[in-house]
Design a protein around this motif. Structure first.
Motif, short mmCIF file in Angstrom:
data_model
loop_
_atom_site.label_atom_id
_atom_site.label_comp_id
_atom_site.label_asym_id
_atom_site.label_seq_id
_atom_site.Cartn_x
_atom_site.Cartn_y
_atom_site.Cartn_z
N UNK A 117 13.91 -36.12 5.16
CA UNK A 117 14.22 -37.09 6.21
C UNK A 117 15.43 -37.96 5.89
N UNK A 118 15.88 -38.70 6.88
CA UNK A 118 16.85 -39.76 6.64
C UNK A 118 16.21 -40.79 5.70
N UNK A 119 17.03 -41.47 4.92
CA UNK A 119 16.56 -42.52 3.99
C UNK A 119 15.66 -42.00 2.87
N UNK A 120 15.54 -40.67 2.73
CA UNK A 120 14.55 -40.11 1.80
C UNK A 120 14.82 -40.43 0.34
N UNK A 121 16.07 -40.76 -0.01
CA UNK A 121 16.35 -41.11 -1.40
C UNK A 121 15.52 -42.30 -1.87
N UNK A 122 15.16 -43.17 -0.94
CA UNK A 122 14.35 -44.35 -1.30
C UNK A 122 12.92 -43.98 -1.65
N UNK A 123 12.48 -42.78 -1.30
CA UNK A 123 11.11 -42.36 -1.58
C UNK A 123 10.90 -41.98 -3.04
N UNK A 124 11.98 -41.67 -3.74
CA UNK A 124 11.85 -41.17 -5.11
C UNK A 124 11.15 -42.15 -6.03
N UNK A 125 11.48 -43.44 -5.94
CA UNK A 125 10.86 -44.41 -6.84
C UNK A 125 9.35 -44.52 -6.62
N UNK A 126 8.88 -44.19 -5.41
CA UNK A 126 7.44 -44.23 -5.13
C UNK A 126 6.75 -42.93 -5.57
N UNK A 127 7.45 -41.81 -5.48
CA UNK A 127 6.82 -40.51 -5.67
C UNK A 127 6.99 -39.91 -7.06
N UNK A 128 7.98 -40.36 -7.82
CA UNK A 128 8.23 -39.72 -9.11
C UNK A 128 7.04 -39.86 -10.05
N UNK A 129 6.80 -38.79 -10.82
CA UNK A 129 5.66 -38.75 -11.73
C UNK A 129 5.83 -37.53 -12.63
#
Length: 233
Positions: free
Chosen positions: A102-114
């Protein structure tokens, strides 16, 4: 227009996975789901998936970032990056691949990384807000033999990422348009998104070993009970 485009890409990915030998019951494509439908499906996954299984989640659509929260846009209440992370954590699969196109998806990495989770994003940050085309080429990578760079009759998460990344760049270059998306990935569980593998911090190692689809003889072998166990090993 976006509705039809997103649906087409989702169905393209669904078809590729089935042709590659992934059993039908293990593939579910939700078209315009609500947050409750997504929660319900993850609850089913949490009880059905084994530790030895791999989990692949692909999000196609629009996303937003307000400087604090990333949200995957849905009919009704949206799904936040933090909530998606919680849902993923409840699934006991040993390895996971999450592709946020999606658009803005780079911001999701800090929530999803593991650790043991590959996170791929169509944009390098939450500030890239334009509608993306990365999903188009991610879908193409899963059925395009040229995406299999090492010619081992399987396409890894890293190979699919690099194919989609290259094709997205070519699209903007051909259209003579300023690129409004720059895809990145993270697979160590502790870093920021990167555009290419980095041997110094091990970025790319997990993505390179994570098979997304099998091609040719490998696809046929994955449907043969006598060969499936050996192939997985």
């Amino acid at each position: 227009d976006y509705d039809q485009r997103f649906k087409m890409w989702a169905q393209d990915i669904d078809s590729s996975l089935k042709k590659a030998g992934t059993p039908d019951p293990e593939i579910l494509t939700l078209i315009a789901p609500t947050r409750e439908q997504i929660r319900s499906h993850f609850a089913s996954l949490a009880s059905a998936v084994k530790a030895t299984d791999n989990l692949v989640v692909v999000l196609i659509g629009h996303g937003t970032f307000d400087g604090v929260d990333y949200k995957f846009n849905l009919p009704g209440p949206d799904l936040t990056g933090a909530e998606l992370s919680t849902l993923l954590d409840r699934v006991p699969s040993a390895r996971q691949l999450v592709v946020v196109t999606t658009s803005c998806s780079g911001a999701a990495i800090e929530f999803l990384r593991k650790p043991n989770r590959v996170v791929i994003a169509a944009t390098k940050a939450g500030s890239e807000k334009n509608a993306t085309i990365f999903a188009r080429y991610w879908a193409e990578a899963l059925r395009e033999p040229s995406a299999d760079v090492d010619k081992n009759e399987s396409v890894s998460a890293l190979e699919a990422f690099r194919y989609a990344q290259r094709k997205t760049k070519e699209f903007f270059d051909t259209q003579k348009r300023l690129a409004t998306e720059h895809s990145v990935f993270e697979d160590t569980g502790k870093g920021a998104g990167v555009a290419a593998p980095d041997a110094d911090n091990a970025e790319g190692r997990l993505a390179a070993s994570f098979t997304v689809v099998r091609l040719g003889a490998n696809a046929a072998a994955s449907k043969d009970p006598a060969k499936k166990a050996l192939l997985e090993k």
